[in-house]
Design an enzyme around this catalytic site. Structure first.
Site, PDB file in Angstrom:
ATOM      1  N   ALA A 131       0.735  -1.180   0.169  1.00 40.10           N
ATOM      2  CA  ALA A 131      -0.034   0.089   0.001  1.00 40.10           C
ATOM      3  C   ALA A 131       0.886   1.186  -0.032  1.00 40.10           C
ATOM      4  CB  ALA A 131      -1.031  -0.190   1.193  1.00 40.10           C
ATOM      5  N   SER A 132       0.348   2.355   0.235  1.00 38.45           N
ATOM      6  CA  SER A 132       1.145   3.536   0.195  1.00 38.45           C
ATOM      7  C   SER A 132       1.966   3.810   1.239  1.00 38.45           C
ATOM      8  CB  SER A 132       0.158   4.978   0.392  1.00 38.45           C
ATOM      9  OG  SER A 132      -0.929   4.827   1.315  1.00 38.45           O
ATOM     10  N   ASP A 289      -9.259   3.269   9.309  1.00 34.10           N
ATOM     11  CA  ASP A 289      -9.073   3.093   7.967  1.00 34.10           C
ATOM     12  C   ASP A 289      -9.678   1.790   7.109  1.00 34.10           C
ATOM     13  OD1 ASP A 289      -7.675   3.788   5.516  1.00 34.10           O
ATOM     14  OD2 ASP A 289      -5.601   3.023   6.156  1.00 34.10           O
TER      15      ASP A 289
END
Length: 512
Positions: A131-132, A289
């Site tokens: 992911a980021s 999240d």
């Protein structure tokens, strides 16, 4: 503020507009200045977007811009009802399918972070999710004094902190620019909103804090059913490395696999939504999240399994009561109570009319009742909400930003699982039970406890306050004395000066 922050902001705006990000906004329900700005931005839109209406490159654009933009894209990916099914499907790749960093760097990162404990992590796999912020590897943990077990090892991307801070700096630039140039945005408190996101980002970049969040969260839900989280291996956790137990499950966005495993998607959607409300309203501590890349379903038990606790939200008891009252008001169609609570917490200025605001709330709430999720256009609802907030000069509550963003995420995931989702029916047991408890003896006892705590805190500060008051009084008397002496001295000096001037004048007259 560095000029580079404004440059990054302009670049981001250009890239997003160019790739068609503005085309997914339903502008007709927005105020005129925003409609004008969107229309102006679409002038530079890629010709293929204007011609076909398809937004095909937004995923890559957000990935190129930086990790905070990716986070934004992850939220949009859960809302096909807002951005459209094609755009949402494209953005779904931002959740855990990004390009991993070089695997050759991993051994050195682990050794530097964990020291000799790094040797207990063996059979490290290739990245199974990227992911980021970080990527995750499967590994075997073979401690010297314990049993061998499968674990998940999360490792921060090298250099991600610097990229995050650069993004946040440009957000600050944009927020301050908006406050200066567009007065109507001041009520939304954009700078304070960015400050909230900034704090959240800084916490996310220290995996030891994520481990602590998992520990606290586990204590809160230990008696709950249907919602499961991993546990932490503290000996194998550092600022940039987090090791947890491995969880098996079907990705919650893989509806075909869920159906093949015989899992009831309606039950999963209900469990997810009710669990989130419990965490937010009952505990005041929630996973902030919850995009589909962080959610799985256990095929054996049917439980929802959550991972990645880097972003957590926390609200106090007064804010939890506000949230519960608002939800319960919509459930029971008590729009007057919903309106009044907005005034009580300071959302709406006291000069506005409660009756008029109640009517505006009714115009939003009534069309939502009796309809399934697939019949409701959240893009239209959000546009109507924006219009109402502007009309009644509603003030933003930055402390609720993470909660609002998380509710959008959770509702989006639940909608994908169950298109016939009835939010109000599912929310009522959680919200209603909590409010009834608050109105009963346990709630009154909690109110008394809060009151006593405030009183005790005030009592502890009394000696300090008295000492400060005594010093202030002494300073006041000394200052007063100085003020009295100074004028007398000044008057005496002025008197002598006047006498000298008179003498000079007499002398000059006698010389004529």
């Amino acid at each position: 503020m560095l000029i580079s922050a404004y440059f990054r902001l302009v670049r981001a705006g250009y890239v997003l507009a160019r790739e068609g990000a503005l085309s997914i906004i339903v502008a007709r329900d927005l105020p005129l200045p925003l409609r004008f700005g969107i229309g102006l931005g679409r002038v530079i839109e890629r010709p293929s977007v204007r011609r076909t209406g398809h937004v095909e490159r937004l995923n890559r654009a957000l990935n190129r811009l930086g990790p905070t933009y990716v986070k934004f894209g992850q939220t949009l990916a859960t809302r096909p009802d807002v951005v459209g099914a094609e755009v949402a499907a494209d953005l779904a790749g931002l959740q855990d399918k990004m390009e991993p960093f070089d695997a050759a760097l991993v051994p050195a990162i682990l050794l530097e972070a964990l020291g000799s404990k790094a040797g207990e992590l063996t059979e490290l796999s290739a990245p199974i999710a990227a992911a980021s912020i970080a990527q995750v590897h499967q590994a075997k943990l073979v401690p010297a004094d314990g049993a061998r077990k499968t674990v998940a090892v999360k490792i921060l991307r090298p250099g991600v902190a610097q990229r995050f801070m650069a993004d946040i700096e440009s957000y600050y630039a944009g927020a301050r620019l908006a406050e200066r140039l567009v007065r109507s945005t001041r009520r939304l408190k954009p700078t304070q909103v960015v400050e909230t996101l900034d704090r959240s980002a800084r916490l996310e970049l220290d995996l030891r804090l994520e481990a602590a969040a998992i520990s606290e969260f586990a204590e809160n839900i230990k008696d709950d059913e249907g919602f499961v989280i991993p546990s932490v291996s503290w000996d194998h956790t550092a600022q940039n490395v987090l090791t947890t137990t491995w969880v098996d499950g079907i990705p919650i966005r893989d509806t075909a696999a869920l159906d093949a495993a015989g899992l009831d998607r309606k039950t999963l959607a209900k469990t997810l939504l009710q669990s989130f409300l419990k965490h937010a309203i009952r505990d005041g501590f929630f996973h902030a999240d919850m995009h589909p890349g962080n959610l799985f379903a256990d095929p054996r038990t049917g439980a929802v399994v959550a991972v990645d606790f880097g972003i957590m939200g926390r609200i106090n008891r007064a804010e939890r009561r506000f949230l519960a009252d608002i939800l319960f008001g919509f459930i029971t169609r008590d729009y007057r109570m919903v309106a009044q609570r907005h005034f009580d917490i300071g959302y709406v200025p006291a000069a506005q009319s409660v009756d008029d605001f109640s009517l505006a709330i009714r115009s939003i709430g009534e069309p939502l009742h009796g309809r399934t999720a697939q019949d409701i256009s959240m893009a239209r609802v959000l546009g109507q909400l924006f219009t109402i907030t502007d009309l009644f000069q509603m003030q933003a509550r930055p402390e609720l930003v993470l909660l609002q963003k998380s509710m959008v995420l959770v509702e989006g995931v639940a909608r994908a699982l169950d298109p016939e989702l009835d939010i109000w029916t599912i929310a009522e047991p959680v919200v209603g039970d909590w409010l009834r408890r608050e109105e009963g003896p346990p709630g009154k006892l909690a109110d008394l406890k809060d009151g006593l705590k405030i009183f005790a805190d005030a009592a502890r500060r009394v000696p300090v306050i008295l000492a400060q008051a005594e010093l202030a009084l002494a300073d006041f008397h000394a200052e007063k004395h100085n003020r009295e002496v100074f004028p007398r001295w000044m008057l005496l000096a002025l008197g002598w000066l006047a006498l000298i001037l008179v003498a000079v004048m007499i002398w000059r007259v006698t010389r004529l």
